[in-house]
Design an enzyme around this catalytic site. Structure first.
Site, PDB file in Angstrom:
ATOM      1  N   ASP A   1      26.182 -49.473  29.663  1.00 21.63           N
ATOM      2  CA  ASP A   1      25.448 -49.811  28.443  1.00 21.63           C
ATOM      3  C   ASP A   1      24.224 -48.902  28.429  1.00 21.63           C
ATOM      4  O   ASP A   1      23.291 -49.092  29.215  1.00 21.63           O
ATOM      5  CB  ASP A   1      25.064 -51.295  28.460  1.00 21.63           C
ATOM      6  CG  ASP A   1      24.402 -51.744  27.161  1.00 21.63           C
ATOM      7  OD1 ASP A   1      23.760 -50.899  26.510  1.00 21.63           O
ATOM      8  OD2 ASP A   1      24.529 -52.932  26.818  1.00 21.63           O
TER       9      ASP A   1
ATOM     10  N   TYR B   1      22.907 -57.198  30.163  1.00 22.53           N
ATOM     11  CA  TYR B   1      22.615 -57.891  28.889  1.00 22.53           C
ATOM     12  C   TYR B   1      23.294 -59.265  28.875  1.00 22.53           C
ATOM     13  O   TYR B   1      24.502 -59.362  29.133  1.00 22.53           O
ATOM     14  CB  TYR B   1      23.148 -56.990  27.770  1.00 22.53           C
ATOM     15  CG  TYR B   1      23.006 -57.510  26.360  1.00 22.53           C
ATOM     16  CD1 TYR B   1      21.760 -57.742  25.791  1.00 22.53           C
ATOM     17  CD2 TYR B   1      24.133 -57.727  25.572  1.00 22.53           C
ATOM     18  CE1 TYR B   1      21.641 -58.188  24.483  1.00 22.53           C
ATOM     19  CE2 TYR B   1      24.023 -58.165  24.257  1.00 22.53           C
ATOM     20  CZ  TYR B   1      22.769 -58.400  23.726  1.00 22.53           C
ATOM     21  OH  TYR B   1      22.679 -58.841  22.431  1.00 22.53           O
TER      22      TYR B   1
ATOM     23  N   ARG C   1      41.539 -48.864   8.088  1.00 20.56           N
ATOM     24  CA  ARG C   1      41.117 -49.449   9.356  1.00 20.56           C
ATOM     25  C   ARG C   1      41.010 -48.412  10.464  1.00 20.56           C
ATOM     26  O   ARG C   1      40.277 -48.594  11.441  1.00 20.56           O
ATOM     27  CB  ARG C   1      42.089 -50.568   9.763  1.00 20.56           C
ATOM     28  CG  ARG C   1      41.473 -51.531  10.779  1.00 20.56           C
ATOM     29  CD  ARG C   1      42.364 -52.726  11.069  1.00 20.56           C
ATOM     30  NE  ARG C   1      43.623 -52.323  11.611  1.00 20.56           N
ATOM     31  CZ  ARG C   1      44.815 -52.786  11.209  1.00 20.56           C
ATOM     32  NH1 ARG C   1      44.884 -53.690  10.264  1.00 20.56           N
ATOM     33  NH2 ARG C   1      45.930 -52.353  11.755  1.00 20.56           N
TER      34      ARG C   1
ATOM     35  N   LYS D   1      20.304 -50.749  17.439  1.00 21.03           N
ATOM     36  CA  LYS D   1      18.943 -50.517  17.906  1.00 21.03           C
ATOM     37  C   LYS D   1      18.427 -49.169  17.400  1.00 21.03           C
ATOM     38  O   LYS D   1      18.129 -49.049  16.232  1.00 21.03           O
ATOM     39  CB  LYS D   1      18.905 -50.616  19.437  1.00 21.03           C
ATOM     40  CG  LYS D   1      19.606 -51.884  19.977  1.00 21.03           C
ATOM     41  CD  LYS D   1      18.840 -53.155  19.659  1.00 21.03           C
ATOM     42  CE  LYS D   1      19.632 -54.434  19.855  1.00 21.03           C
ATOM     43  NZ  LYS D   1      20.180 -54.644  21.189  1.00 21.03           N
TER      44      LYS D   1
HETATM   45  C1  LIG Z   1      21.268 -55.566  21.517  1.00 24.14           C
HETATM   46  C2  LIG Z   1      21.998 -55.122  22.707  1.00 24.14           C
HETATM   47  C3  LIG Z   1      23.377 -55.200  22.761  1.00 24.14           C
HETATM   48  C4  LIG Z   1      24.208 -55.834  21.674  1.00 24.14           C
HETATM   49  O1  LIG Z   1      24.074 -55.191  20.435  1.00 24.14           O
HETATM   50  P1  LIG Z   1      24.394 -56.016  19.085  1.00 24.14           P
HETATM   51  O2  LIG Z   1      24.560 -54.945  18.069  1.00 24.14           O
HETATM   52  O3  LIG Z   1      23.212 -56.894  18.855  1.00 24.14           O
HETATM   53  O4  LIG Z   1      25.659 -56.783  19.330  1.00 24.14           O
HETATM   54  C5  LIG Z   1      24.003 -54.749  23.899  1.00 24.14           C
HETATM   55  N1  LIG Z   1      23.315 -54.219  24.919  1.00 24.14           N
HETATM   56  C6  LIG Z   1      21.974 -54.104  24.888  1.00 24.14           C
HETATM   57  C7  LIG Z   1      21.266 -53.510  26.049  1.00 24.14           C
HETATM   58  C8  LIG Z   1      21.268 -54.557  23.795  1.00 24.14           C
HETATM   59  O5  LIG Z   1      19.942 -54.475  23.785  1.00 24.14           O
END
Ligand SMILES: *Cc1c(COP(=O)(O)O)cnc(C)c1O
Length: 369
Positions: A160, A88, A35, A185
């Site tokens: 973010d 987000y 972990r 992404k």
């Molecule tokens: C998709 C996204 C997230 C969350 O990512 P996941 O892997 O889908 O949980 C957070 N912030 C932004 C800007 C995103 O586009």
């Protein structure tokens, strides 16, 4: 091996009591159990920390988990947190539903506030959460100005940084304390895994690491491997996404059914000057606002597209569109939605094909309207 392989495992054996004890020594505190990470985990975390320019990184099973645990790592009851109004959606929901339940005061700020954010910063402000450009609406924030104000009261700046990826925005050069990637992404890059990462400077690292471990956060080795593999081509892919996105956005701006294009790399965009000052490139994600049309006409547009899938997420090799038919949630200033919005992800396909596909779908919608 050129690449660190997939290490699967929970138990790590020691050959002697001495070796077992050495696994517990400071500097090697988390090498005693799966972990706490494997060589696959370390390879990705080391690479991400270096790319972001931070002290160290830690991975999470999704991008959202990286956002929520970074907040939980820094906040306690009685604290005040400021989030950009363009944050987000699921991060916004987490703040409103979970953070408030723990006695944390949640407030939103205008993404265009810049140093004016000082009017909302209080003595108990502990975190300022930024996301630039903002999800769905693409406002660019003056991160250095916001960070200067936040640091006056010793608040942490959490960002973010998914849109730009670690290649096109260097968060720690602009005053950020924790930078988050939804690795789902561009880092994974092929729409085949969910993963998140948070990178901290030295000031925030121990809080972040401690909380993630206390919550039992871990990520699966196959997903980590896919992210490591994605990193190898990140730069090449991103340059193509950037180019395709700008060319597509420019061609859309000329179509009579398009009211507005929201893309900070376009010279007419309100965020363009800040984007040029602080960013090293653009990703393939932007939005368009259409002229008001009926639902039937809108369906003609979506159903005519051949190269764009309709779906959530982005950052894979394939082009996507996402219908945004309701105005995004806003606390500071309502978002005025005249016609429907469409979020567009320009993939890696031939840009000419993408432009022709969009053009003909918009033409058909126009004829129907
Ligand atoms: C998709 C996204 C997230 C969350 O990512 P996941 O892997 O889908 O949980 C957070 N912030 C932004 C800007 C995103 O586009």
């Amino acid at each position: 091996m050129v690449n660190t392989p997939v290490f699967r495992g929970s138990t790590i054996l020691s050959n002697s009591l001495g070796e077992w004890e050495s696994r517990k020594l400071p500097g090697n505190p988390y090498a005693s159990y799966g972990r706490f990470g494997t060589p696959t985990t370390r390879a990705l975390e080391t690479a991400l920390a270096e790319l972001e320019g931070g002290h160290r990184s830690i991975v999470f099973p999704s991008g959202l988990a990286a956002c929520t645990h970074s907040l939980m790592a820094l906040l306690k009851p009685g604290d005040h947190v400021l989030l950009t109004d363009s944050v987000y959606g699921p991060t916004r929901d987490f703040a409103l539903s979970v953070l408030t339940r723990f006695g944390i005061e949640v407030e939103f700020f205008d993404p265009l506030a810049g140093s004016e954010i000082r009017h909302q910063i209080r003595r108990n402000t502990r975190v300022v959460f930024v996301e630039s450009p903002g999800s769905a609406t693409f406002e660019v924030q003056d991160i250095p100005a916001i960070a200067r104000e936040a640091h006056k009261v010793d608040a942490f700046v959490v960002m973010d940084n998914t849109w730009a990826s670690p290649l096109f925005f260097k968060p720690f050069e602009h005053g950020v304390d924790i930078s988050i990637q939804a690795a789902t992404k561009y880092i994974v890059g092929h729409s085949d895994a969910l993963l998140g990462a948070a990178t901290a400077n030295e000031r925030a690292w121990s809080l972040l690491q401690r909380t993630a471990h206390d919550f039992g956060q871990t990520a699966g080795p196959d997903d980590l491997y896919l992210a490591l593999r994605g990193l190898r081509s990140l730069s090449v892919r991103l340059h193509r996404h950037w180019e395709n996105g700008v060319l597509l956005a420019e061609s859309l701006a000329r179509h009579p059914m398009v009211a507005q294009v929201l893309h900070p790399a376009l010279p007419g965009d309100p965020g363009h000057a800040l984007w040029r000052r602080d960013f090293k490139g653009a990703s393939g994600l932007f939005a368009i606002a259409l002229k008001p049309v009926s639902r039937d006409a809108l369906a003609v547009f979506f159903d005519s597209l051949e190269l764009f899938g309709i779906g959530l997420s982005w950052g894979g090799y394939e082009s996507l569109v996402l219908p945004m038919l309701e105005a995004p949630a806003r606390a500071v200033r309502p978002w005025k939605l005249e016609g429907p919005m469409v979020r567009v992800h320009a993939g890696l396909e031939s840009c000419n094909d993408l432009m022709l596909d969009m053009q003909s779908a918009l033409d058909r919608m126009q004829r129907h309207a």
